[in-house]
Design a protein around this motif. Sequence first.
Motif, PDB file in Angstrom:
ATOM      1  N   LYS A 248       0.810  -1.218   0.000  1.00 60.68           N
ATOM      2  CA  LYS A 248       0.000   0.000   0.000  1.00 60.68           C
ATOM      3  C   LYS A 248       0.843   1.267   0.000  1.00 60.68           C
TER       4      LYS A 248
ATOM      5  N   CYS B 134      -3.782   0.094  -4.549  1.00 63.78           N
ATOM      6  CA  CYS B 134      -4.486  -1.110  -4.071  1.00 63.78           C
ATOM      7  C   CYS B 134      -6.017  -0.962  -4.106  1.00 63.78           C
TER       8      CYS B 134
ATOM      9  N   CYS C 267      -6.772  -5.871  -0.768  1.00 63.59           N
ATOM     10  CA  CYS C 267      -5.515  -6.615  -0.708  1.00 63.59           C
ATOM     11  C   CYS C 267      -5.901  -8.071  -0.517  1.00 63.59           C
TER      12      CYS C 267
END
Length: 282
Positions: free
Chosen positions: A223, A228, A232
């Motif tokens: 990140k 992102c 994730c």
Amino acid sequence: MGRSKSVPVHRIVSNLSPLSLPWLVILIQMLSPVTPIRKDASLQNNRICRTSVQGRYLLCDDNGHVCDAFSVDPNSRCCPFNQEQFSCQGCNLLLQCCNTYEFCVSCCLNPVRTPKEMVANMKIAKHETAGTYSSVFDFCVGRCRHNSESVVHENAYLSDFHHCFSISSNSSGVTDTQMETRLIGLKIITGRQGESCDSACKSNGQSCVPNKLALLNQCEVMKKYFSCKGSCLASVGADQPAEVVDDAPSHLNPGACLYTEKQSILSCDGFHQHTRRLCPCA
């Protein structure tokens, strides 16, 4: 009958021939009362130190003192007690790393930095059958040695502070500062779409460091380099850690970051046509 008079010893000795004198000495020694040797409690309890044996010039004993081999007490194997205890000479306490092995051990032995309770529960290796450390000294002499985290390309150090005793670096979940410490000497590069880390690092005149891929294989790290898009996800692939490009098919979760729980498959030469890799280069 009259009382006999005692004859002085010096008169008896003077009347003896020179050949009889040695026998007289032996006789006196045999007849003399035997007194036991005094048992000194301090000598009985004199402790033998354990020492590190890595260095050519210095060593550290398990009391946390550093000295040269000529200063060691020949009986106790301990360094002089007038030396500084738990010395961190040549150490960066923020990094918890030192440029000398013996001072790394000494600094590590400080109970404030390495609590005995934490070390007692740590396994020597990650394998399930591995035992735990029997003492803080065992942990420190082992932890301060060079390991895969302190080298790149198996023949060069990441930095001068390559003897580290941090407990956290043996476990998951590290702070930002600790993570930055472990990435010292590396250049983190985001590759192009469909590009391997070997290619991405080579484009910058460097090489990919495979044993550092696991450090980047975490959401918190990715990140910092990728957006992102709020996701994730755990995945399986040699191209990870990576970010899925925005124009990827919808079932591939465009914009998401991917990490793998099977770190053994991480590879510098892995790639995927719809991802951008995060690469450790040096």
